[in-house]
Design an enzyme around this catalytic site. Structure first.
Site, PDB file in Angstrom:
ATOM      1  CB  CYS A 160      -2.871   2.979   3.417  1.00 21.33           C
ATOM      2  SG  CYS A 160      -1.871   3.031   1.917  1.00 21.33           S
ATOM      3  CG  HIS A 179      -5.771   6.508   2.297  1.00 18.50           C
ATOM      4  ND1 HIS A 179      -5.031   6.721   3.444  1.00 18.50           N
ATOM      5  CD2 HIS A 179      -4.909   5.974   1.398  1.00 18.50           C
ATOM      6  CE1 HIS A 179      -3.778   6.352   3.248  1.00 18.50           C
ATOM      7  NE2 HIS A 179      -3.678   5.889   2.009  1.00 18.50           N
ATOM      8  CD  GLU A 182      -7.319   8.362   5.604  1.00 15.34           C
ATOM      9  OE1 GLU A 182      -7.973   7.301   5.497  1.00 15.34           O
ATOM     10  OE2 GLU A 182      -6.201   8.526   5.075  1.00 15.34           O
TER      11      GLU A 182
END
Ligand code: MN
Length: 260
Positions: free
Chosen positions: A128, A232, A234
């Protein structure tokens, strides 16, 4: 009883041997400032690194050149994390009205950190803001606001759905590191950004886009150990989902030095 102690010592020996042979890579995660001045990193990054078999270490924002060198020397890879907008002065533009919060100290730290990491040959994953600040660090520019600056129809890039949930598709270049590790050329990802890469930094190639042309992934030409994503991974990874998990296991492989 004797046999039991013999068994126990063999077990201990095996554990020590295992710890010595299996290298747990240390992953530096770029920190941010919380609004109260504290250093912060979202726990999803920590959980994803742990899940992939790495040791997460938070690298706090600082402007100490020697400390920065020591930080880089003590990690096997870094993750550039998400966060604020990048100050447009860093890519020679005046701020537009739709620019949001910036953190000048974090800009300086992030740019110095990623440049030094690349110089030292350390694998880098940008996420990001991390993806955007890497582009700026190496000479690229950003759209300060997708909706204000891209005149063609753009899709929704600021989802109102949970972090772990994918809301848009990203088309990946067939020979990119991402397509290889995910073993597909279309991937559904989450999206939490209003800025995007405009001019791609010299030395980088675009490896993924959404249907509106927004740059969602890049890698360094000739050095795919340095790569970045606008989404993202994660989020779903920390949530226990597997689709984007290979991004983290791949980073651990690179960090261990097992492959190029
Ligand atoms: Mn997006």
């Amino acid at each position: 009883m004797k046999r039991f102690f013999l068994f126990l010592s063999i077990c201990c020996f095996a554990v020590v041997l295992y710890a010595q042979t299996v290298k747990l890579p240390i992953i530096g995660i770029s920190g941010a400032h919380a609004s109260n001045g504290a250093t912060q990193v979202n726990s999803t990054y920590i959980r994803s690194v742990l899940r992939a078999g790495g040791v997460p270490v938070v690298l706090p924002v600082n402007d100490h050149p020697e400390a920065l060198k020591k930080m880089i020397a003590s990690v096997d890879a870094i993750i550039m994390t998400g966060g604020e907008d990048v100050d447009p002065l860093k890519y020679d533009e005046e701020p537009l009205p739709f620019l949001e919060t910036i953190d000048p100290e974090r800009d300086v730290f992030d740019i110095a950190l990623v440049k030094l990491a690349v110089e030292c040959g350390i694998p880098v994953l940008g996420i990001c803001r991390g993806h955007q600040v890497m582009n700026v660090a190496f000479g690229g520019t950003l759209y300060q606001d997708i909706h204000a600056q891209i005149r063609t129809d753009v899709i929704k890039h600021r989802q109102q759905a949970p972090l772990w949930y994918g809301t848009h598709q990203v088309q990946l270049e067939k020979n990119s590191v991402l397509a290889k590790i995910l073993d597909k050329t279309t991937v559904i990802t989450n999206s939490f950004h209003h800025q995007a890469v405009k001019d791609v930094a010299p030395g980088f190639i675009v490896t993924g886009r959404t249907s509106d042309g927004v740059v969602e992934a890049m890698e360094m030409k000739g050095n795919p150990r340095v790569f970045s994503v606008q989404f993202h991974p994660e989020g779903p990874t920390a949530h226990g989902l597997d689709e984007l998990f290979p991004i983290f296991t791949h980073l651990m492989t690179l960090a261990r030095g097992d492959t190029q």
